[in-house]
Design an enzyme around this catalytic site. Structure first.
Site, PDB file in Angstrom:
ATOM      1  N   HIS A  47       0.837  -1.204   0.000  1.00  0.00           N
ATOM      2  CA  HIS A  47       0.000   0.000   0.000  1.00  0.00           C
ATOM      3  C   HIS A  47       0.869   1.249   0.000  1.00  0.00           C
ATOM      4  O   HIS A  47       1.610   1.497   0.943  1.00  0.00           O
ATOM      5  CB  HIS A  47      -0.946   0.043   1.209  1.00  0.00           C
ATOM      6  N   HIS A  99      -2.181   2.566  -8.439  1.00  0.00           N
ATOM      7  CA  HIS A  99      -2.554   1.607  -9.487  1.00  0.00           C
ATOM      8  C   HIS A  99      -2.275   2.237 -10.836  1.00  0.00           C
ATOM      9  O   HIS A  99      -2.281   3.453 -10.988  1.00  0.00           O
ATOM     10  CB  HIS A  99      -4.036   1.209  -9.375  1.00  0.00           C
ATOM     11  N   HIS A 101      -3.434   2.193 -14.884  1.00  0.00           N
ATOM     12  CA  HIS A 101      -4.482   1.808 -15.839  1.00  0.00           C
ATOM     13  C   HIS A 101      -3.798   1.331 -17.125  1.00  0.00           C
ATOM     14  O   HIS A 101      -2.905   2.008 -17.629  1.00  0.00           O
ATOM     15  CB  HIS A 101      -5.362   3.004 -16.200  1.00  0.00           C
TER      16      HIS A 101
END
Ligand code: 5GP
Ligand code: ZN
Length: 123
Positions: A47, A99, A101
């Site tokens: 994280h 993240h 894409h």
């Protein structure tokens, strides 16, 4: 398992999601609200809130993240595609767990969204 947050959606998905691909430390999932014919999210188990904190990844892990994005795109049958990270709320980030894409599957350059087509034309 690297650092995780109990209250984080992508931490839970990294633990128990429906993956399209997986490697040590990373998973790939289909976006729930796809913005292209193929829209995959590359999610680290570690994280960190945003790309700003990418230095928290050990060098080998950072390299693996990039290679995993390329492998996942290839395995999804993509040759031409975009890799995109929204960094911060005003840039469009809505989930605060880093993240990437992977967007593709358009059949021709005419299918590329206008804002991006303009940006490319200005280069
Ligand atoms: P961001 O806006 O932070 O760059 O991207 C977050 C992405 O996560 C969005 O494209 C959104 O559709 C996707 N997303 C949000 N919640 C979920 C979920 O529960 N499952 C999946 N597969 N994707 C999600
Ligand atoms: Zn998280």
């Amino acid at each position: 398992m690297p650092s995780q947050r109990d209250d984080c959606l992508f931490c839970s998905i990294a633990r128990e999601g429906a993956y399209v691909n997986k490697t040590k430390g990373f998973v790939a999932i289909n976006d729930i609200n796809p913005k292209a014919k193929v829209h995959i999210l590359i999610i680290p188990e570690r994280h960190v809130d945003t790309f700003r904190d990418v230095a928290e990844f050990p060098a080998k892990e950072a390299k693996r993240m990039l290679e995993f994005a390329a492998e996942t795109a290839r395995d999804a049958g993509l040759n031409d595609y975009r890799v995109l990270v929204n960094v911060g709320r005003s840039a469009g980030q809505t989930v605060f767990h880093l993240h990437w894409h992977v967007l593709g599957g358009e059949e021709s350059a005419d299918d590329v969204p206008p804002a991006l087509a303009t940006a490319e034309a200005d280069e």
